[in-house]
Design an enzyme around this catalytic site. Structure first.
Site, PDB file in Angstrom:
ATOM      1  NE  ARG A 106     -51.706  17.096 -12.225  1.00  0.00           N
ATOM      2  CZ  ARG A 106     -51.419  18.431 -11.523  1.00  0.00           C
ATOM      3  NH1 ARG A 106     -50.232  18.748 -11.798  1.00  0.00           N
ATOM      4  NH2 ARG A 106     -52.107  18.901 -10.812  1.00  0.00           N
ATOM      5  CE  LYS A 139     -52.461  17.668  -7.136  1.00  0.00           C
ATOM      6  NZ  LYS A 139     -51.609  17.787  -6.334  1.00  0.00           N
ATOM      7  CD  GLU A 156     -42.958  18.467  -6.105  1.00  0.00           C
ATOM      8  OE1 GLU A 156     -43.625  18.997  -6.622  1.00  0.00           O
ATOM      9  OE2 GLU A 156     -43.182  17.313  -6.010  1.00  0.00           O
TER      10      GLU A 156
HETATM   11  N1  PMP Z   1     -46.001  19.717  -6.283  1.00  0.00           N
HETATM   12  C1  PMP Z   1     -46.790  19.194  -5.490  1.00  0.00           C
HETATM   13  C2  PMP Z   1     -46.272  18.081  -4.428  1.00  0.00           C
HETATM   14  C3  PMP Z   1     -48.312  19.519  -5.462  1.00  0.00           C
HETATM   15  O1  PMP Z   1     -49.092  18.920  -4.603  1.00  0.00           O
HETATM   16  C4  PMP Z   1     -48.727  20.531  -6.365  1.00  0.00           C
HETATM   17  C5  PMP Z   1     -50.252  20.737  -6.401  1.00  0.00           C
HETATM   18  N2  PMP Z   1     -50.709  21.559  -5.469  1.00  0.00           N
HETATM   19  C6  PMP Z   1     -47.860  21.303  -7.162  1.00  0.00           C
HETATM   20  C7  PMP Z   1     -46.373  20.738  -7.129  1.00  0.00           C
HETATM   21  C8  PMP Z   1     -48.270  22.315  -7.960  1.00  0.00           C
HETATM   22  O2  PMP Z   1     -48.946  21.703  -9.298  1.00  0.00           O
HETATM   23  P1  PMP Z   1     -50.225  22.560  -9.672  1.00  0.00           P
HETATM   24  O3  PMP Z   1     -49.618  23.889 -10.261  1.00  0.00           O
HETATM   25  O4  PMP Z   1     -50.779  21.359 -10.746  1.00  0.00           O
HETATM   26  O5  PMP Z   1     -51.164  22.789  -8.907  1.00  0.00           O
END
Ligand code: PMP
Length: 291
Positions: free
Chosen positions: A52, A151, A184
């Site tokens: 990622r 990200k 989210e």
């Molecule tokens: N959404 C956002 C905006 C994030 O920054 C994150 C990571 N902390 C997540 C969802 C969750 O992603 P992951 O399961 O890969 O940590």
């Protein structure tokens, strides 16, 4: 105790781990990051996190001066230098030093930073009793502007949402997309359960493709849940049987109240308890010991 930080190929003391104020990561939020978790000598879904990171880099045309294998080695080296077993790893690649204009072509070299540190979860009480959250006015970035799948170091809209949650006296905000569908949270993905079906917004709704979201989607059918990725509104949140969040730092955390409405009877639901157990079991046992 001393803490060592990886900075462009060297392990330096925390206080010496500095980048220039001319770094475009600082000036413009021009860069990317990853948050990774290690559990007793294993790095959970390591490859997926590294993939990622490199996908985010590709999307913003950022050159990472390490191969994926070299990056994995650097992460392991950083954990070992800090003698950590269970830890949170923050990987940052910024555009690097340039001039004051925003054009990234003035930045010849990116900066690579790896921090391995203790884990900061929500306080333990929330894993037992569940979290209260609110929906907030600030919308998630639209994919046509800055795709939430990247990200990036540009988290300002999530930060605005967090401020709105703070002002409402709760720890986390649910962000809607531009059409009013649930997207989210500021740092976690969101799920509801209704009538034995697990529902989470599709990534195209404006969510990060969370790596722990994938883990939840893998575990759910094992518990007898049907799984759907589909758009839903606040009404579905209010009338859900269960609700929870997933993320690398948070793992799986129950949500019991949204916008002052109890979810079902206001306590974490049975499926959520089972998901928390299975998630932790998997995180603590999957993969090989690598340090
Ligand atoms: N959404 C956002 C905006 C994030 O920054 C994150 C990571 N902390 C997540 C969802 C969750 O992603 P992951 O399961 O890969 O940590």
């Amino acid at each position: 105790m001393s803490q060592k930080v990886y900075l462009n190929g060297e392990l330096v003391e925390k206080d010496e781990a500095k980048v220039s104020v001319w770094d475009h990561g600082f000036l413009y939020g021009d860069g990317i990051f990853e948050g990774i978790r290690a559990y007793n000598g294993r790095i959970f879904r390591f490859k997926q996190h590294i993939d990622r990171l490199y996908e985010s880099a590709k999307a913003i045309m950022l050159d990472i001066p390490l191969t994926k294998e070299e990056m994995e080695e650097a992460v392991i080296e950083t954990i070992q230098a800090n003698e950590l077993e269970d830890c949170y790893i923050r990987l940052v690649v910024s555009r690097g030093v340039g001039d004051l204009g925003l054009n990234p072509t003035s930045c010849p070299e990116s900066n690579v930073i790896i921090i391995a540190s203790d884990i900061e979860l929500y306080p333990e009480k929330f894993y037992k009793e569940g979290l209260e959250v609110v929906t907030v006015p600030t919308r998630r970035n639209i994919p046509e502007a800055l795709n939430p799948r990247i990200k990036s170091l540009n988290y300002l809209n999530n930060i605005l949402a967090k401020l709105e949650a703070n002002r409402a006296g709760v720890l986390e905000a649910v962000m809607l997309n531009n059409e009013g569908y649930v997207a989210e949270c500021t740092g976690d993905n969101i799920f509801i359960i209704k009538d034995d079906t697990l529902i989470t917004p599709p990534v195209s709704a404006g969510a990060l493709k969370g790596i722990k979201r994938d883990v939840v989607l893998e575990i759910a059918p094992e518990l007898g849940l049907e799984v759907r990725e589909e758009l839903f509104t606040r009404h579905a949140l209010y009338t859900a049987d269960e609700c929870f969040l997933s993320g690398t730092a948070a793992e799986v955390v129950p949500v019991v109240k949204i916008d002052d409405r109890d979810i079902a009877d206001g306590t974490p639901g049975d499926y959520t308890w089972d998901l928390i157990d299975k998630f932790r079991e998997r995180a603590n046992s999957e993969g090989e010991h690598i340090y």
